[in-house]
Design an enzyme around this catalytic site. Structure first.
Site, short mmCIF file in Angstrom:
data_model
loop_
_atom_site.label_atom_id
_atom_site.label_comp_id
_atom_site.label_asym_id
_atom_site.label_seq_id
_atom_site.Cartn_x
_atom_site.Cartn_y
_atom_site.Cartn_z
N ASN A 14 42.32 43.69 43.19
CA ASN A 14 41.30 43.76 42.15
C ASN A 14 40.37 42.55 42.29
O ASN A 14 40.82 41.41 42.16
CB ASN A 14 42.01 43.76 40.78
CG ASN A 14 41.04 43.87 39.64
OD1 ASN A 14 39.98 43.26 39.67
ND2 ASN A 14 41.39 44.63 38.62
N HIS A 17 37.45 39.31 39.36
CA HIS A 17 37.22 37.91 38.97
C HIS A 17 36.38 37.13 39.97
O HIS A 17 35.97 36.00 39.68
CB HIS A 17 38.56 37.24 38.64
CG HIS A 17 39.15 37.88 37.41
ND1 HIS A 17 38.47 37.95 36.22
CD2 HIS A 17 40.32 38.56 37.21
CE1 HIS A 17 39.20 38.61 35.33
NE2 HIS A 17 40.32 38.99 35.91
N HIS A 50 37.12 47.07 37.85
CA HIS A 50 37.13 47.57 36.48
C HIS A 50 35.74 47.35 35.90
O HIS A 50 35.34 46.21 35.64
CB HIS A 50 38.18 46.79 35.68
CG HIS A 50 38.35 47.27 34.27
ND1 HIS A 50 39.27 46.73 33.42
CD2 HIS A 50 37.72 48.24 33.57
CE1 HIS A 50 39.21 47.36 32.25
NE2 HIS A 50 38.26 48.27 32.31
N ARG A 52 33.87 47.31 32.96
CA ARG A 52 34.15 47.30 31.52
C ARG A 52 32.89 47.64 30.74
O ARG A 52 31.77 47.43 31.22
CB ARG A 52 34.67 45.93 31.09
CG ARG A 52 36.04 45.59 31.65
CD ARG A 52 36.54 44.28 31.06
NE ARG A 52 37.00 44.48 29.70
CZ ARG A 52 38.28 44.55 29.35
NH1 ARG A 52 39.23 44.39 30.24
NH2 ARG A 52 38.62 44.74 28.09
N ARG A 56 31.62 42.46 31.73
CA ARG A 56 31.87 41.01 31.79
C ARG A 56 32.16 40.52 33.20
O ARG A 56 32.04 39.36 33.49
CB ARG A 56 33.02 40.61 30.86
CG ARG A 56 34.35 41.12 31.31
CD ARG A 56 35.44 40.62 30.39
NE ARG A 56 35.42 41.28 29.11
CZ ARG A 56 36.48 41.34 28.29
NH1 ARG A 56 37.60 40.74 28.63
NH2 ARG A 56 36.41 41.97 27.15
N GLU A 77 38.78 51.34 37.83
CA GLU A 77 39.44 51.33 36.52
C GLU A 77 38.37 51.59 35.48
O GLU A 77 37.30 50.98 35.50
CB GLU A 77 40.07 49.97 36.26
CG GLU A 77 41.23 49.67 37.16
CD GLU A 77 41.81 48.29 36.87
OE1 GLU A 77 41.39 47.63 35.90
OE2 GLU A 77 42.67 47.88 37.63
N THR A 108 43.31 43.70 30.13
CA THR A 108 43.87 44.96 29.65
C THR A 108 45.28 44.67 29.14
O THR A 108 46.22 44.55 29.93
CB THR A 108 43.88 46.00 30.79
OG1 THR A 108 42.60 45.96 31.41
CG2 THR A 108 44.14 47.38 30.24
N GLU A 158 50.10 54.32 36.72
CA GLU A 158 50.27 52.91 37.07
C GLU A 158 50.98 52.24 35.90
O GLU A 158 50.49 52.30 34.76
CB GLU A 158 48.93 52.24 37.35
CG GLU A 158 49.10 50.76 37.71
CD GLU A 158 47.82 50.11 38.23
OE1 GLU A 158 46.99 50.81 38.85
OE2 GLU A 158 47.67 48.90 38.00
N HIS A 197 49.55 44.27 37.02
CA HIS A 197 49.18 43.36 35.93
C HIS A 197 50.12 42.15 35.90
O HIS A 197 51.32 42.30 35.76
CB HIS A 197 49.18 44.01 34.55
CG HIS A 197 48.37 43.21 33.57
ND1 HIS A 197 47.03 43.45 33.35
CD2 HIS A 197 48.69 42.14 32.81
CE1 HIS A 197 46.57 42.57 32.49
NE2 HIS A 197 47.56 41.76 32.16
N1 PXP Z 1 45.97 47.31 37.19
C1 PXP Z 1 45.20 47.55 36.09
C2 PXP Z 1 45.08 48.97 35.64
C3 PXP Z 1 44.53 46.52 35.43
O1 PXP Z 1 43.78 46.78 34.35
C4 PXP Z 1 44.64 45.21 35.94
C5 PXP Z 1 43.94 44.08 35.25
O2 PXP Z 1 42.64 44.32 35.08
C6 PXP Z 1 45.41 45.01 37.09
C7 PXP Z 1 46.08 46.07 37.68
C8 PXP Z 1 45.52 43.67 37.75
O3 PXP Z 1 46.07 42.74 36.88
P1 PXP Z 1 46.02 41.20 37.29
O4 PXP Z 1 44.58 40.81 37.33
O5 PXP Z 1 46.77 40.54 36.18
O6 PXP Z 1 46.67 41.07 38.62
#
Ligand code: PXP
Length: 246
Positions: A14, A17, A50, A52, A56, A77, A108, A158, A197
């Site tokens: 992901n 960030h 994602h 949003r 953001r 996402e 999330t 997931e 997550h």
């Molecule tokens: N999977 C989903 C569906 C998420 O919403 C997120 C966080 O946005 C992640 C995985 C990844 O989580 P993390 O950034 O904590 O590794």
């Protein structure tokens, strides 16, 4: 691929960030599309973004650029809204993971209530599936949510691993057990289980060892580590830790 015993655990990275850091200053640096290319070089299997409601991190204009930057499958996402459905149908990612979204949350924070929102989710799952997009539901590892995913015809769930990641002491094993059991239940019912997550170098291996899991999606920690050692290194190290237990 056999849903019950996936041969290789895929790593979806992901890259939201990277965009968070870019947005802190405006401008174009660091570029999430470049991050997507580095993830591919480092052995990542997919890119997760994602979009949003408040934009953001990843923004609309990033989507196409990230899609074009790499041949890796994209997992979008998205909240279950008409706006996001329209965007997903326009861009046609490989997969769409439906997540709950609240404006005030930092990330999330919990799973989607697939059981309680059947009527809202059903047309969205159907329209995404009809467009050839692989639908996943981001749910807590609970039997009623898996049953709800089955009723909705989602091919993938997931599991939100936040409770596991934040647990302490004896509770860690309890939370891990829930994921172990629910991965088995999902696979037994023909649903491909993924997880994500809060996963880090320290907590990833017990989750990666769950044989039915086909994919982990990891973001914040990998991007954070990349500040110290580079994105290619952080992705390679996570990949190696996952491979060690499969
Ligand atoms: N999977 C989903 C569906 C998420 O919403 C997120 C966080 O946005 C992640 C995985 C990844 O989580 P993390 O950034 O904590 O590794």
């Amino acid at each position: 691929m056999n849903v019950l015993t996936p041969s290789r655990l895929r790593l979806g990275v992901n890259i939201d960030h990277v965009a968070t850091i870019r947005n802190a200053r405006g401008g174009e640096h660091p570029d999430p599309a470049r991050a997507a290319q580095i993830v591919a070089q480092a052995g990542g299997d997919g890119i997760t973004v994602h979009l949003r409601e408040d934009r953001r991190h990843i923004r609309d204009e990033d989507l196409q650029r990230v899609f074009e930057a790499t041949g890796l499958p994209i997992n979008l996402e998205m909240a279950a809204t008409d706006e996001m459905l329209e965007i997903a149908l326009r861009h046609r990612p490989h997969a769409a993971c439906i997540v709950p979204e609240r404006r005030e949350e930092r990330t999330t924070e919990g799973g989607l209530d697939a059981a309680g929102q059947h009527n809202r989710l059903a047309p969205i799952v159907a329209r995404l599936s009809d467009a050839g997009i692989r639908v996943s539901l981001f749910i807590a590892p609970e039997p009623r949510q898996i049953e709800a995913a089955m009723k909705l015809g989602a091919p993938v769930v997931e599991f939100h691993t936040g409770e596991y990641a934040h647990a302490e002491g004896e509770q860690v094993a309890v939370e891990l057990r829930r994921i172990v059991d629910m991965a088995a239940l999902a696979a037994k019912n023909g649903i491909e289980p993924h997880a994500g997550h809060g996963l880090t170098y320290d907590n990833v291996q017990p989750v990666a060892a769950i044989p039915q899991l086909a994919e982990l999606n990891i973001g914040h920690y990998l991007i954070g580590e990349a500040i110290f050692c580079g994105l290619e290194t952080s992705v390679r190290k996570m990949r190696q830790l996952m491979d060690e237990v499969r």
